[in-house]
Design a protein around this motif. Structure first.
Motif, PDB file in Angstrom:
ATOM      1  N   GLY A  65     -43.917  99.970 -18.359  1.00  0.00           N
ATOM      2  CA  GLY A  65     -43.378 101.037 -19.210  1.00  0.00           C
ATOM      3  C   GLY A  65     -41.852 101.017 -19.270  1.00  0.00           C
ATOM      4  O   GLY A  65     -41.231 101.946 -19.794  1.00  0.00           O
ATOM      5  N   LEU A  66     -41.254  99.952 -18.742  1.00  0.00           N
ATOM      6  CA  LEU A  66     -39.778  99.856 -18.719  1.00  0.00           C
ATOM      7  C   LEU A  66     -39.315  98.669 -19.561  1.00  0.00           C
ATOM      8  O   LEU A  66     -40.079  97.731 -19.765  1.00  0.00           O
ATOM      9  N   PRO A  67     -38.054  98.701 -20.018  1.00  0.00           N
ATOM     10  CA  PRO A  67     -37.541  97.496 -20.686  1.00  0.00           C
ATOM     11  C   PRO A  67     -37.556  96.328 -19.699  1.00  0.00           C
ATOM     12  O   PRO A  67     -37.196  96.504 -18.525  1.00  0.00           O
ATOM     13  N   PHE A  68     -37.948  95.165 -20.164  1.00  0.00           N
ATOM     14  CA  PHE A  68     -38.131  94.006 -19.272  1.00  0.00           C
ATOM     15  C   PHE A  68     -36.804  93.276 -19.039  1.00  0.00           C
ATOM     16  O   PHE A  68     -36.360  93.083 -17.912  1.00  0.00           O
ATOM     17  N   VAL A  69     -36.159  92.873 -20.136  1.00  0.00           N
ATOM     18  CA  VAL A  69     -34.953  92.046 -20.034  1.00  0.00           C
ATOM     19  C   VAL A  69     -33.903  92.587 -21.000  1.00  0.00           C
ATOM     20  O   VAL A  69     -34.219  92.965 -22.121  1.00  0.00           O
ATOM     21  N   ARG A  70     -32.641  92.611 -20.553  1.00  0.00           N
ATOM     22  CA  ARG A  70     -31.594  93.144 -21.423  1.00  0.00           C
ATOM     23  C   ARG A  70     -31.102  92.138 -22.440  1.00  0.00           C
ATOM     24  O   ARG A  70     -30.783  92.491 -23.563  1.00  0.00           O
ATOM     25  N   HIS A  71     -31.030  90.878 -22.015  1.00  0.00           N
ATOM     26  CA  HIS A  71     -30.361  89.881 -22.849  1.00  0.00           C
ATOM     27  C   HIS A  71     -31.188  88.598 -22.827  1.00  0.00           C
ATOM     28  O   HIS A  71     -31.408  88.021 -21.761  1.00  0.00           O
ATOM     29  N   TRP A  72     -31.635  88.160 -23.988  1.00  0.00           N
ATOM     30  CA  TRP A  72     -32.400  86.909 -24.077  1.00  0.00           C
ATOM     31  C   TRP A  72     -31.477  85.826 -24.625  1.00  0.00           C
ATOM     32  O   TRP A  72     -30.891  85.993 -25.697  1.00  0.00           O
ATOM     33  N   VAL A  83     -19.290  87.864 -23.681  1.00  0.00           N
ATOM     34  CA  VAL A  83     -20.157  88.186 -24.803  1.00  0.00           C
ATOM     35  C   VAL A  83     -21.142  87.030 -24.949  1.00  0.00           C
ATOM     36  O   VAL A  83     -20.746  85.874 -24.854  1.00  0.00           O
ATOM     37  N   LEU A  84     -22.405  87.351 -25.130  1.00  0.00           N
ATOM     38  CA  LEU A  84     -23.436  86.319 -25.295  1.00  0.00           C
ATOM     39  C   LEU A  84     -24.327  86.680 -26.460  1.00  0.00           C
ATOM     40  O   LEU A  84     -24.604  87.866 -26.688  1.00  0.00           O
ATOM     41  N   PHE A  85     -24.828  85.658 -27.145  1.00  0.00           N
ATOM     42  CA  PHE A  85     -25.755  85.923 -28.240  1.00  0.00           C
ATOM     43  C   PHE A  85     -27.081  86.389 -27.651  1.00  0.00           C
ATOM     44  O   PHE A  85     -27.622  85.767 -26.749  1.00  0.00           O
ATOM     45  N   ASN A  86     -27.582  87.519 -28.169  1.00  0.00           N
ATOM     46  CA  ASN A  86     -28.863  88.046 -27.691  1.00  0.00           C
ATOM     47  C   ASN A  86     -29.927  87.777 -28.749  1.00  0.00           C
ATOM     48  O   ASN A  86     -29.823  88.262 -29.875  1.00  0.00           O
ATOM     49  N   THR A  87     -30.925  86.966 -28.387  1.00  0.00           N
ATOM     50  CA  THR A  87     -31.995  86.680 -29.357  1.00  0.00           C
ATOM     51  C   THR A  87     -32.696  87.979 -29.753  1.00  0.00           C
ATOM     52  O   THR A  87     -33.140  88.118 -30.893  1.00  0.00           O
ATOM     53  N   LEU A  88     -32.774  88.923 -28.824  1.00  0.00           N
ATOM     54  CA  LEU A  88     -33.363  90.230 -29.132  1.00  0.00           C
ATOM     55  C   LEU A  88     -32.310  91.022 -29.919  1.00  0.00           C
ATOM     56  O   LEU A  88     -31.320  91.477 -29.353  1.00  0.00           O
ATOM     57  N   GLY A  89     -32.513  91.133 -31.206  1.00  0.00           N
ATOM     58  CA  GLY A  89     -31.512  91.784 -32.053  1.00  0.00           C
ATOM     59  C   GLY A  89     -30.669  90.775 -32.811  1.00  0.00           C
ATOM     60  O   GLY A  89     -29.934  91.134 -33.718  1.00  0.00           O
ATOM     61  N   ARG A  90     -30.717  89.512 -32.376  1.00  0.00           N
ATOM     62  CA  ARG A  90     -30.020  88.416 -33.063  1.00  0.00           C
ATOM     63  C   ARG A  90     -28.553  88.727 -33.350  1.00  0.00           C
ATOM     64  O   ARG A  90     -28.092  88.691 -34.482  1.00  0.00           O
ATOM     65  N   GLN A  91     -27.833  89.092 -32.320  1.00  0.00           N
ATOM     66  CA  GLN A  91     -26.385  89.258 -32.492  1.00  0.00           C
ATOM     67  C   GLN A  91     -25.652  89.044 -31.170  1.00  0.00           C
ATOM     68  O   GLN A  91     -26.259  89.101 -30.099  1.00  0.00           O
ATOM     69  N   LEU A  92     -24.359  88.808 -31.296  1.00  0.00           N
ATOM     70  CA  LEU A  92     -23.530  88.703 -30.105  1.00  0.00           C
ATOM     71  C   LEU A  92     -23.465  90.077 -29.460  1.00  0.00           C
ATOM     72  O   LEU A  92     -23.288  91.079 -30.159  1.00  0.00           O
ATOM     73  N   ALA A  93     -23.605  90.126 -28.149  1.00  0.00           N
ATOM     74  CA  ALA A  93     -23.563  91.425 -27.473  1.00  0.00           C
ATOM     75  C   ALA A  93     -22.889  91.254 -26.117  1.00  0.00           C
ATOM     76  O   ALA A  93     -23.065  90.223 -25.458  1.00  0.00           O
ATOM     77  N   PRO A  94     -22.109  92.261 -25.694  1.00  0.00           N
ATOM     78  CA  PRO A  94     -21.483  92.155 -24.370  1.00  0.00           C
ATOM     79  C   PRO A  94     -22.552  92.093 -23.282  1.00  0.00           C
ATOM     80  O   PRO A  94     -23.594  92.727 -23.416  1.00  0.00           O
ATOM     81  N   LEU A  95     -22.280  91.308 -22.262  1.00  0.00           N
ATOM     82  CA  LEU A  95     -23.182  91.266 -21.114  1.00  0.00           C
ATOM     83  C   LEU A  95     -23.166  92.657 -20.484  1.00  0.00           C
ATOM     84  O   LEU A  95     -22.107  93.240 -20.308  1.00  0.00           O
ATOM     85  N   ASP A  96     -24.364  93.154 -20.141  1.00  0.00           N
ATOM     86  CA  ASP A  96     -24.430  94.534 -19.666  1.00  0.00           C
ATOM     87  C   ASP A  96     -25.395  94.594 -18.479  1.00  0.00           C
ATOM     88  O   ASP A  96     -26.501  95.104 -18.592  1.00  0.00           O
ATOM     89  N   PRO A  97     -24.968  94.047 -17.338  1.00  0.00           N
ATOM     90  CA  PRO A  97     -25.919  93.942 -16.232  1.00  0.00           C
ATOM     91  C   PRO A  97     -26.307  95.303 -15.650  1.00  0.00           C
ATOM     92  O   PRO A  97     -25.512  96.248 -15.693  1.00  0.00           O
ATOM     93  N   VAL A  98     -27.509  95.376 -15.107  1.00  0.00           N
ATOM     94  CA  VAL A  98     -28.005  96.611 -14.500  1.00  0.00           C
ATOM     95  C   VAL A  98     -27.067  97.046 -13.383  1.00  0.00           C
ATOM     96  O   VAL A  98     -26.678  98.206 -13.285  1.00  0.00           O
TER      97      VAL A  98
END
Ligand code: AMP
Ligand code: ZN
Length: 477
Positions: free
Chosen positions: A249-256, A5-20
């Protein structure tokens, strides 16, 4: 393995790593602007990124990391101009010194190290695409990104565009902008500046677009992690999102993931305060690189790291405790049944260490688990419980943790605790233990004068004694 689990600056919360791709993590890390030697603040961020890649590998992922070198921007151009050098001649020594610092601090080299000046065609192509999609416009040989065209702008930083009035004019070099909020993708050449040909005339790329072009070239249009210090959240990373997502037109990065700054004695580092240290400054004062590495890892990446020389002393002291345990273990009597308590302690180290890293890279908790283990081993040595094979089991448990920490290898470090000559070391330990025993015998006879004399003799040899309920412990000062 625990799910990281890592803190994601996008959304400002802890979120599970979710690699492509489930077992592969693609990481982009904004590298140094090579216009001077990096300072320990920059190194804090780069060490956090080293911890990140090593932790992910420890947790079973493959990693592809890109770290760019910003070798063309306002600061590098100004520096080269002042020094009377070409951009390449000016930046090269700083690139070399950065690599030396990386090696000294045992930072793993990223898989790709692209330089902005070697990716001008990719940058031009990205800008052309943004013009084609009407997210950018040309003005007097420069190209600007049109923020009004991007309704998502501000989603990373929470930046409120309405705060900045549209159309406000500013007296700077970006006079041709339609809107003050727009930022440059391409800057028309100015006299004496380096320039590359482009469809908009000679010029050079803006800093933000360099990172969008290089990250997507090596990692694809959508990748997993993008990192840097907190100062990069706005505008750099906000602009990277705007450019990249508008182009694809796509999401750039999942986890900042952003690390907090290093400060010195409670103050921001700055040249004017004279508190801007380089790694070399610390080494010149006699501190070891591994103490620096240890100190930086010991503070959670989302907390400010207040650098003081006392804290560096503390880090060196903590490492000495591990070195001493290893030294004593190397010379302890081994024999009989393997010790069950020691095996259990090694298992607990592995589980706690891994869980701590998976929990938003809590290296401080991982180090705490290491010290619980060190203590267990010390007790086992004192109680003479080192069974056959235990030495190797302890070494394996430490080596496993050190794949992430990389602070323990004595051979690679100048302040190694173990003397080079093994026989001499064994003789020295035997002699110390003989004296410790002699002192205990004297105290049993209530001959305290003799006991104190032996204590002083040991002290003169740099050995300090500690009387505990389990007996007398000794260590090197
Ligand atoms: P720069 O060379 O200025 O582009 O910075 C390189 C990296 O160092 C970036 O990720 C910055 O966010 C980071 N950085 C700059 N100053 C500090 C600091 N005082 N503490 C921690 N990281 C920093
Ligand atoms: Zn960047």
């Amino acid at each position: 393995m625990p799910e990281p689990v890592l803190f994601n600056t996008l959304g400002r919360q802890l979120a599970p790593l979710d690699p492509v791709e489930p077992d592969l993590v693609r990481i982009y890390t904004c590298g140094p602007t090579v216009y001077n030697e990096v300072h320990i603040g920059n190194l804090r961020t780069f060490l956090f990124e080293d911890l990140l890649r090593r932790s992910l590998r420890h947790l079973g992922y493959r990693v592809v990391q890109v770290m760019n070198l910003t070798d063309v921007d306002d600061k590098t151009i100004q520096g080269a101009h002042r020094a009377g050098l070409s951009l390449a001649d000016y930046t090269e020594p700083f690139i070399q010194s950065f690599w030396r610092d990386q090696d000294t601090l045992h930072m793993e080299r990223p898989e790709h190290f692209p330089r902005a000046t070697e990716h001008i065609p990719e940058i031009i192509e990205l800008i052309a695409r943004l013009i084609e999609r009407e997210f950018a416009y040309e003005s007097d040989g420069s190209v600007f990104f049109s923020i009004a065209r991007d309704p998502d702008y501000g989603k990373l930083s929470g930046f409120d565009l309405a705060q900045v009035r549209r159309g406000e004019r500013v007296a700077n070099d970006e006079y041709g902008k339609d809107d003050v909020r727009d930022f440059a993708l391409w800057k028309a050449v100015k006299p004496g500046e380096p320039a590359w040909d482009s469809p908009w005339g000679p010029g050079r790329p803006g800093w933000h677009v360099e990172c969008s072009a290089m990250s997507m070239k090596y990692l694809g249009p959508t990748f997993d992690l993008h990192c840097g210090g907190v100062d990069l959240i706005f505008p750099h990373h906000e602009n990277e999102i705007a450019q990249s997502e508008s182009a694809t037109g796509l999401p750039f990065v999942r986890h900042w993931v952003h690390s907090e700054h290093l400060i010195v004695d409670g103050q921001k580092m700055s040249k004017s305060l004279g508190n801007q240290h380089t790694l070399k400054d610390l080494l010149d004062r006699g501190y070891t690189a591994r103490a620096v590495r240890y100190l930086f890892l010991s503070v959670h990446y989302r907390q400010k790291l207040n650098f003081t020389f006392e804290s560096l002393e503390g880090a060196a002291g903590a490492l000495r405790r591990v070195d001493e345990m290893r030294f004593r273990l190397a010379h302890a009597q081994e024999g009989g049944e393997p010790d069950a308590r020691l095996a259990e302690a090694a298992g607990r180290l592995k589980a706690d260490f891994t869980a701590a890293l998976a929990d938003d890279l809590n290296a401080a908790a991982a180090l705490a688990a290491l010290f619980v283990f060190v203590k267990e081993v010390n007790v086992a040595i004192e109680e003479r419980r080192i069974g056959t094979g235990d030495r190797d089991r302890v070494a394996a448990a430490l080596a496993d943790a050190d794949q992430v920490l990389d602070v323990l290898d004595p051979a690679a470090w100048p302040d190694a605790a173990a003397p080079a000559d093994d026989d001499a070391a064994e003789d020295a330990v035997a002699e110390i233990e003989r004296l410790v025993q002699a002192r205990q015998d004297a105290r049993k006879r209530r001959d305290f004068a003799e006991g104190d004399r032996i204590r002083d003799e040991l002290a003169a040899r740099g050995i300090v004694l500690e009387d505990t309920p389990q007996g007398t412990r000794w260590k090197r000062r």
